[in-house]
Every structure is written in C-alpha cells, then in structure tokens.
Design an enzyme around this catalytic site. Sequence first.
Site, PDB file in Angstrom:
ATOM      1  CB  ALA A   1     -35.464  15.844   8.432  1.00  0.00           C
TER       2      ALA A   1
ATOM      3  CE  LYS B   1     -31.886  24.010  -0.522  1.00  0.00           C
ATOM      4  NZ  LYS B   1     -31.454  23.200   0.624  1.00  0.00           N
TER       5      LYS B   1
ATOM      6  CG  ASP C   1     -35.135  24.916   0.268  1.00  0.00           C
ATOM      7  OD1 ASP C   1     -34.821  24.813   1.468  1.00  0.00           O
ATOM      8  OD2 ASP C   1     -35.168  23.950  -0.503  1.00  0.00           O
TER       9      ASP C   1
ATOM     10  CB  SER D   1     -28.626  24.105   6.826  1.00  0.00           C
ATOM     11  OG  SER D   1     -27.863  23.965   5.651  1.00  0.00           O
ATOM     12  NE  ARG D   2     -28.957  17.987   6.388  1.00  0.00           N
ATOM     13  CZ  ARG D   2     -29.890  17.680   7.300  1.00  0.00           C
ATOM     14  NH1 ARG D   2     -29.722  16.635   8.049  1.00  0.00           N
ATOM     15  NH2 ARG D   2     -30.986  18.402   7.438  1.00  0.00           N
ATOM     16  CG  ASN D   3     -25.713  22.211   1.833  1.00  0.00           C
ATOM     17  OD1 ASN D   3     -24.804  21.796   1.126  1.00  0.00           O
ATOM     18  ND2 ASN D   3     -26.919  21.642   1.856  1.00  0.00           N
TER      19      ASN D   3
HETATM   20  N1  LIG Z   1     -32.390  16.438   5.580  1.00  0.00           N
HETATM   21  C1  LIG Z   1     -33.305  17.334   5.266  1.00  0.00           C
HETATM   22  O1  LIG Z   1     -33.866  18.001   6.130  1.00  0.00           O
HETATM   23  C2  LIG Z   1     -33.675  17.537   3.843  1.00  0.00           C
HETATM   24  C3  LIG Z   1     -32.996  16.899   2.824  1.00  0.00           C
HETATM   25  N2  LIG Z   1     -33.374  17.076   1.523  1.00  0.00           N
HETATM   26  C4  LIG Z   1     -32.713  16.375   0.435  1.00  0.00           C
HETATM   27  O2  LIG Z   1     -33.017  14.987   0.531  1.00  0.00           O
HETATM   28  C5  LIG Z   1     -31.926  14.216   0.024  1.00  0.00           C
HETATM   29  C6  LIG Z   1     -31.536  13.197   1.075  1.00  0.00           C
HETATM   30  O3  LIG Z   1     -31.070  13.948   2.172  1.00  0.00           O
HETATM   31  P1  LIG Z   1     -30.977  13.394   3.660  1.00  0.00           P
HETATM   32  O4  LIG Z   1     -32.141  12.550   3.991  1.00  0.00           O
HETATM   33  O5  LIG Z   1     -30.677  14.584   4.484  1.00  0.00           O
HETATM   34  O6  LIG Z   1     -29.683  12.501   3.516  1.00  0.00           O
HETATM   35  P2  LIG Z   1     -29.036  11.553   4.590  1.00  0.00           P
HETATM   36  O7  LIG Z   1     -27.589  11.628   4.399  1.00  0.00           O
HETATM   37  O8  LIG Z   1     -29.645  11.833   5.925  1.00  0.00           O
HETATM   38  O9  LIG Z   1     -29.571  10.126   4.151  1.00  0.00           O
HETATM   39  C7  LIG Z   1     -29.413   9.608   2.896  1.00  0.00           C
HETATM   40  C8  LIG Z   1     -29.982   8.189   2.894  1.00  0.00           C
HETATM   41  O10 LIG Z   1     -29.784   7.625   1.597  1.00  0.00           O
HETATM   42  C9  LIG Z   1     -29.201   6.349   1.748  1.00  0.00           C
HETATM   43  N3  LIG Z   1     -28.364   6.052   0.611  1.00  0.00           N
HETATM   44  C10 LIG Z   1     -27.220   6.665   0.250  1.00  0.00           C
HETATM   45  N4  LIG Z   1     -26.725   6.086  -0.860  1.00  0.00           N
HETATM   46  C11 LIG Z   1     -27.582   5.092  -1.197  1.00  0.00           C
HETATM   47  C12 LIG Z   1     -27.617   4.134  -2.242  1.00  0.00           C
HETATM   48  N5  LIG Z   1     -26.671   4.082  -3.182  1.00  0.00           N
HETATM   49  N6  LIG Z   1     -28.643   3.269  -2.267  1.00  0.00           N
HETATM   50  C13 LIG Z   1     -29.600   3.327  -1.330  1.00  0.00           C
HETATM   51  N7  LIG Z   1     -29.647   4.190  -0.319  1.00  0.00           N
HETATM   52  C14 LIG Z   1     -28.628   5.080  -0.262  1.00  0.00           C
HETATM   53  C15 LIG Z   1     -28.385   6.435   3.033  1.00  0.00           C
HETATM   54  O11 LIG Z   1     -28.176   5.153   3.567  1.00  0.00           O
HETATM   55  C16 LIG Z   1     -29.294   7.272   3.907  1.00  0.00           C
HETATM   56  O12 LIG Z   1     -30.254   6.462   4.523  1.00  0.00           O
HETATM   57  C17 LIG Z   1     -30.814  15.219  -0.306  1.00  0.00           C
HETATM   58  O13 LIG Z   1     -30.824  15.487  -1.679  1.00  0.00           O
HETATM   59  C18 LIG Z   1     -31.192  16.469   0.480  1.00  0.00           C
HETATM   60  O14 LIG Z   1     -30.748  17.644  -0.131  1.00  0.00           O
HETATM   61  C19 LIG Z   1     -34.428  17.884   1.185  1.00  0.00           C
HETATM   62  C20 LIG Z   1     -35.121  18.547   2.159  1.00  0.00           C
HETATM   63  C21 LIG Z   1     -34.808  18.432   3.560  1.00  0.00           C
HETATM   64  O1  LIG Z   2     -33.079  21.464   1.786  1.00  0.00           O
HETATM   65  C1  LIG Z   2     -33.028  21.506   2.985  1.00  0.00           C
HETATM   66  C2  LIG Z   2     -34.001  22.277   3.795  1.00  0.00           C
HETATM   67  O2  LIG Z   2     -35.060  22.751   3.027  1.00  0.00           O
HETATM   68  C3  LIG Z   2     -31.947  20.775   3.684  1.00  0.00           C
HETATM   69  O3  LIG Z   2     -30.786  21.515   3.622  1.00  0.00           O
HETATM   70  P1  LIG Z   2     -29.427  20.859   4.163  1.00  0.00           P
HETATM   71  O4  LIG Z   2     -29.157  19.673   3.256  1.00  0.00           O
HETATM   72  O5  LIG Z   2     -28.415  21.915   4.062  1.00  0.00           O
HETATM   73  O6  LIG Z   2     -29.674  20.412   5.561  1.00  0.00           O
END
Ligand SMILES: NC(=O)C1=CN([C@@H]2O[C@H](COP(=O)(O)OP(=O)(O)OC[C@H]3O[C@@H](n4cnc5c(N)ncnc54)[C@H](O)[C@@H]3O)[C@@H](O)[C@H]2O)C=CC1
Ligand SMILES: O=C(CO)COP(=O)(O)O
Length: 339
Positions: A146, A197, A250, A260-262
Amino acid sequence: MSNEVIAVLGAGSWGTALANVAAENGHDVRLWTYKPAQVAEINEQHRNSQYLGDNPLHEGVVATADMTEAVRDATIVLSVVPTKATREVAHQLSDVLSALDQQVVLVAATKGLEPGTYKRASEMLAEEVADSQRLGLGIISGPSHAEGVIKHDPTLVTAVSENLATAERVQAAFTNSVFRVYTNTDLIGAEFGAALKNVIAIGAGALESLGFDANAKAGLFTRGLAEISRLGQAFGANPLTFMGLSGVGDLFVTATSVHSRNYRAGVQLGEGKKLDDIVENMGMVIEGISTTKVAHELALKKHVEMPITSTIYRVLYEGQDIKEAINELMGRPVSQEGK
Ligand SMILES: NC(=O)C1=CN([C@@H]2O[C@H](COP(=O)(O)OP(=O)(O)OC[C@H]3O[C@@H](n4cnc5c(N)ncnc54)[C@H](O)[C@@H]3O)[C@@H](O)[C@H]2O)C=CC1
Ligand SMILES: O=C(CO)COP(=O)(O)O
C-alpha cells in the site's frame, strides 16, 4: 472505462490504497470502516493517517461506517479485512445484500488461510455470500505494498477468477498508468502463493537481522517457493502460477521490502524480540504468523514436505532458537531439485 460503483470493506492500509486507485480511475467509491474517527478523517481531511501517514487521498474516496450505505448500488465489492475478520464481514455483507436485494462482483484482496478450516479468502466469501448474490467471484493479488501504491510507484498486480470475464472486469476497473492489472484464472494457485509467501518473508526478515548475506536469502526464496508450489499443487494449483505475480513476484516484494509487516516481524524475531510484543507494536495485521500454523498443519495433513515452513512454525510456536533451526535445515539430507 465504464464507471463502476465500488465498495471497499476495510479501511486499513490496503483497503484504503485500493479505494484510492479506484477513485483516481473515476469510479464511485465507498470505503467502509467500523471506526467513526477514521470516517471523519477520510471525508474531511482526505487522509488515513493511522495507516498511510500524510499521503493525500483522492476526494472521491468517501468513507462510511454504515455497510448498507457503502454497498447500496455497488457493482463491485472488495473485501480487504484481515483473514481472521473475513468470514464475519462476509456474513454481514450477505445480510446487507439480502436486504438490498442486490448482486455484486465480489473480490477478496486478503492474503491468508483460515485457521481450522484451511479455507482461502475467496472460499470464505463464497461460503458466506450466496451464489445468487454474486455476479462473479475473484481476488486481487500480487506484489503491491500500500505504501508504494499510494505514492503512485509503478505496481503490477493480477486479478484472478475462475471466470475470465470477471477477472477482466476487475482488470478494467483498476488498471491505470501506474497500476497495471494482469488476469489469471488459477484462483487456487494465486491464493496459495499470496498466503504462503508471508511465511517465507518472516524467515527472510530473521536472516537479515542475523546478518546473513544474499546467498542465504536466495536459498530461502528458491526453496521456499518450491514448497509453496508443492502445497499449492496438492490442492490443484497450476505450477506456472507460482512463477507469476502472485507467486515469485509477491514473495520477492514481501521478503525484501521494509514495508512488509511480515518481513519486519521476522527482523524483530531475529533480534530476539518476543512474538506477543512484535504483534502488539506492529499495529497492522501480520498474516504470516497465523498462516505459518495453518500451512504447517496442512503440510502434515496432505503429506507435503515443507521443511522451511515447519521450521518457522517451530520458531514461532515452540520457541526454537533461530540459529539452531537454521543449522537443522542446513543439516537435512541433500536431495534432488524439481521434486
Ligand atoms: N498492506 C498491504 O500493503 C497489503 C495487504 N494485503 C492484505 O490485505 C489484508 C488487509 O491488510 P492491511 O490493510 O494491511 O491490514 P491493516 O491491519 O492495515 O487493516 C485492517 C483493517 O481491517 C479492519 N478490521 C479488522 N478486523 C475487522 C472486523 N472484524 N470487522 C471490520 N473491520 C475489521 C481494521 O480496522 C483495519 O481497518 C491482509 O490480508 C493483507 O495480507 C494485500 C496486499 C498489500
Ligand atoms: O502482500 C503484501 C505485498 O504484496 C503485503 O505484505 P505484508 O502484509 O507483509 O506487508
């Protein structure tokens, strides 16, 4: 480009970044979050500071805490909550769609496997949202932090659906000059690649903080990808998918990027920090922690050899010392590649 009405469920870093891409592409965008303070900040200041700092959001990103308001007249709904919230949010969505008597193209951007059921994100959506409420089902995946997307760094992702027309509709909605969307029809391979991954990225972070050079990381990536591919194939994935954006692409970004959080969790593990403290201080979901356990269990259940994943499982869940774990991996009987 035809105009879509796009509802994004989950205003964390990824949901917000995807909502921003959609708004920049001229779609009508509603971003749902249950946090009223976040709604106010997004709508009044066009920021989501908790997740994306000072980066400005397009004014077309309209937040709401009311899921019905978010979903009304939506043509595409994106689910971007963490794996552990996916089923609950999808269930809520199904109730909302019933009340509105509405059908949508449903897309998961979540990367993980559900503990206990071992379900992929799209499977959870399909189980909670009836066929009759869906015009299509797919995912968005690929190397895409993001933090880069919000700054308009060139980013390549893939829209995946067993129905190519659905994938192409998502491709058309999200593609622009800095966000290039490919298509794929191998949902199983893409989702296994996306989820697994994260496990290898935790290992890569640990290698970094232990001071190992690129040799060790290249070995980890390559053999990590081999075991991801083995498990995916045991579920019917196309091995070529693991050579694509939702596989090696990825894996590369997640196992090398400071965003990356991971990877960052792995760095801190290598520094000797406690897992509970790492989770508490990250403030964002670290999907790989739970996925490690799911993948380790699945490997045992399916009799698939996943030595790296199982080693990371022992470090995370059984407190094994990381250096001892690496020595054990290096001491395994040598074998033939491509098996
Ligand atoms: N952050 C990134 O760059 C990327 C993240 N992802 C995937 O996207 C998914 C979300 O990741 P992030 O946005 O990074 O997470 P995050 O931790 O930044 O945000 C998660 C969001 O979901 C909400 N949430 C959590 N539990 C909830 C519930 N029970 N009901 C409603 N809302 C809830 C939280 O309030 C928060 O707004 C994950 O599976 C991650 O692997 C995929 C690609 C890129
Ligand atoms: O899937 C992701 C990037 O493509 C996000 O990875 P992280 O959750 O480790 O930040």
